[in-house]
Motif scaffolding. Structure first.
Motif, PDB file in Angstrom:
ATOM      1  N   ARG A 209       0.819  -1.217   0.000  1.00 47.07           N
ATOM      2  CA  ARG A 209       0.000   0.000   0.000  1.00 47.07           C
ATOM      3  C   ARG A 209       0.855   1.270   0.000  1.00 47.07           C
ATOM      4  O   ARG A 209       0.490   2.274  -0.620  1.00 47.07           O
ATOM      5  CB  ARG A 209      -0.972  -0.037   1.168  1.00 47.07           C
TER       6      ARG A 209
ATOM      7  N   TYR B 162      -0.638   5.903   9.843  1.00 46.71           N
ATOM      8  CA  TYR B 162      -1.521   5.655   8.706  1.00 46.71           C
ATOM      9  C   TYR B 162      -2.947   6.034   9.058  1.00 46.71           C
ATOM     10  O   TYR B 162      -3.343   6.003  10.230  1.00 46.71           O
ATOM     11  CB  TYR B 162      -1.484   4.168   8.320  1.00 46.71           C
ATOM     12  N   CYS B 164      -7.049   5.425   7.360  1.00 48.82           N
ATOM     13  CA  CYS B 164      -7.898   4.950   6.262  1.00 48.82           C
ATOM     14  C   CYS B 164      -9.351   4.974   6.690  1.00 48.82           C
ATOM     15  O   CYS B 164      -9.669   4.976   7.876  1.00 48.82           O
ATOM     16  CB  CYS B 164      -7.470   3.559   5.779  1.00 48.82           C
ATOM     17  N   LYS B 171     -12.070  11.677   7.535  1.00 46.36           N
ATOM     18  CA  LYS B 171     -10.613  11.561   7.685  1.00 46.36           C
ATOM     19  C   LYS B 171      -9.996  12.950   7.926  1.00 46.36           C
ATOM     20  O   LYS B 171      -9.089  13.100   8.750  1.00 46.36           O
ATOM     21  CB  LYS B 171      -9.989  10.891   6.464  1.00 46.36           C
ATOM     22  N   ASP B 190      -2.487   8.704   4.121  1.00 48.17           N
ATOM     23  CA  ASP B 190      -3.851   8.241   3.835  1.00 48.17           C
ATOM     24  C   ASP B 190      -3.773   7.085   2.843  1.00 48.17           C
ATOM     25  O   ASP B 190      -3.344   7.258   1.700  1.00 48.17           O
ATOM     26  CB  ASP B 190      -4.672   9.392   3.254  1.00 48.17           C
ATOM     27  N   LEU B 191      -4.193   5.894   3.283  1.00 49.96           N
ATOM     28  CA  LEU B 191      -4.084   4.698   2.450  1.00 49.96           C
ATOM     29  C   LEU B 191      -5.332   4.454   1.605  1.00 49.96           C
ATOM     30  O   LEU B 191      -5.332   3.556   0.766  1.00 49.96           O
ATOM     31  CB  LEU B 191      -3.834   3.476   3.336  1.00 49.96           C
ATOM     32  N   GLY B 192      -6.394   5.213   1.855  1.00 49.62           N
ATOM     33  CA  GLY B 192      -7.621   4.998   1.088  1.00 49.62           C
ATOM     34  C   GLY B 192      -8.750   4.505   1.969  1.00 49.62           C
ATOM     35  O   GLY B 192      -8.883   4.940   3.113  1.00 49.62           O
ATOM     36  N   ASP B 193      -9.554   3.600   1.446  1.00 50.21           N
ATOM     37  CA  ASP B 193     -10.771   3.188   2.160  1.00 50.21           C
ATOM     38  C   ASP B 193     -10.469   2.233   3.323  1.00 50.21           C
ATOM     39  O   ASP B 193      -9.321   1.866   3.567  1.00 50.21           O
ATOM     40  CB  ASP B 193     -11.796   2.603   1.177  1.00 50.21           C
ATOM     41  N   ASN B 196      -8.148  -0.946   3.859  1.00 51.90           N
ATOM     42  CA  ASN B 196      -6.717  -0.836   4.124  1.00 51.90           C
ATOM     43  C   ASN B 196      -6.353  -1.061   5.592  1.00 51.90           C
ATOM     44  O   ASN B 196      -5.172  -1.186   5.935  1.00 51.90           O
ATOM     45  CB  ASN B 196      -6.199   0.504   3.604  1.00 51.90           C
TER      46      ASN B 196
END
Lengths: 225, 225
Positions: A209, B162, B164, B171, B190-193, B196
């Motif tokens: 990731r 991190y 997510c 966020k 920010d890794l996304g949804d 993660n």
């Protein structure tokens, strides 16, 4: 030293080139030597051999028999088959450096871990179980292969590489090889026995990731304290 | 802001003290308020409350109803029960910060992950599934709690956290709270949804082993590139 590399992919080629550059004798192992040599297109192993004439190619068993030290760079999904083909007798008593990761691409991207080698098991342990008399050492599997072989390309080499395995002397010999690549001892963290491969293989989900976020493999983790 | 903390353990107390110090109104949620208050020994929650008189204590449901933002610090093995007790209606529409980890201590030390929340699932996703209208944000679960609340105690705050979750605005609000703790935006990735969370929860196996090697939780990972 005579070193066998199990796997003809990008990582295998990178290891073969680096190790011959350091003066080692390298035989790369493949499933079917003729099939591998029959491919001659750009990026093929044949092309690589023409550029690296001291590298030899054999079957997995021939390479394992040749090597005083064996480096497994096969894809995780194939590792069991590769170790089986290499042959227990050819690996017994030798150091087997395992840098593979049990990635499962069947459920979409980013890959998860192959369920049977996740959480309470690992590929490193599986190899040790398949070849009880080999000295399996897991290392380098937590980063991009460019960095494995040339840690000083980033942050003056100050980033983390883990090592684990049941045999202390084997780990010491692997650390010497890592030092040839440029690793400094203070950046190599010995986690203990081979069960700790569960943890280093489990770093892949976050590695993948961060790779996705950075769009480059030229990064690594380090520990601040 | 009115903030609810689900869990009365060491992490819950650390969050309650830090948040009231920052001027927030904090209610901590527990399973059985009378049972929690009946314990008065050193280290008890009663003692904590006498030292932090602005912190209030309620049931999980009362705390969740009170909070404009909810922070889940329960043990991973209890998280599902805690969220159920907090109540979907009390959590819906709100930001739920999840810092729990699905650790399974039943198979010896160091713990593995609870199998059903490992590899292809996570506690963060499970909470999101249990309360579809909540805005679950996973963050801070990859480090020692002292560092969560005071990142500048190490390396000038330059180490990685991190985040997510499915809701970008949520966020953003959580990042504002993290900044109150001392986190700088450039150290929050920010890794996304929320899927993660699989990766951030999977960092626990290596975290626990580095903790074992260093004999202190006062460390964190950072990324060099």
């Amino acid at each position: 030293m005579k070193i066998a590399i199990l796997g003809t992919g990008g990582v295998g080629k990178a290891f073969a080139a680096r190790l011959t550059g350091l003066g080692h004798s390298v035989m790369v192992g493949t499933r079917d030597r003729s099939a591998t040599l029959s491919k001659t297109e750009k990026g093929s192993f044949s092309e690589f051999m023409s550029q690296n004439p001291s590298v030899t190619l054999g079957s997995f068993a021939e390479a394992a028999a040749f090597g005083e030290m064996i480096i497994n760079v096969s894809k995780g999904a194939s590792t069991r088959d590769v170790i089986k083909a290499a042959g227990e007798a050819n690996l017994s008593g030798k150091i087997v450096i395992d840098i593979s990761n049990p990635l499962d691409f069947s459920k979409g991207m980013p890959p998860c871990l192959i369920p049977e080698f996740s959480n309470t098991h690992s590929l490193g342990e599986e190899i040790q179980k398949m070849v009880p008399d080999a000295k399996v050492v897991k290392t380098l599997n937590t980063m991009w292969n460019g960095l494995m072989l040339d840690p000083n390309m980033l942050a003056g080499g100050n980033h983390i590489n883990y090592i684990c395995g049941n045999d202390a002397d084997a780990k010491g010999q692997v650390i010497k090889l890592l030092q040839e690549f440029g690793w400094r001892v203070e950046n190599i963290l010995d986690l203990g026995d081979i069960t700790n491969a569960r943890a280093t293989e489990a770093t892949l989900p976050i590695w993948l990731r961060v790779y996705g976020a950075k769009k480059t493999g030229a990064f690594n983790f380090t520990i601040v304290s």
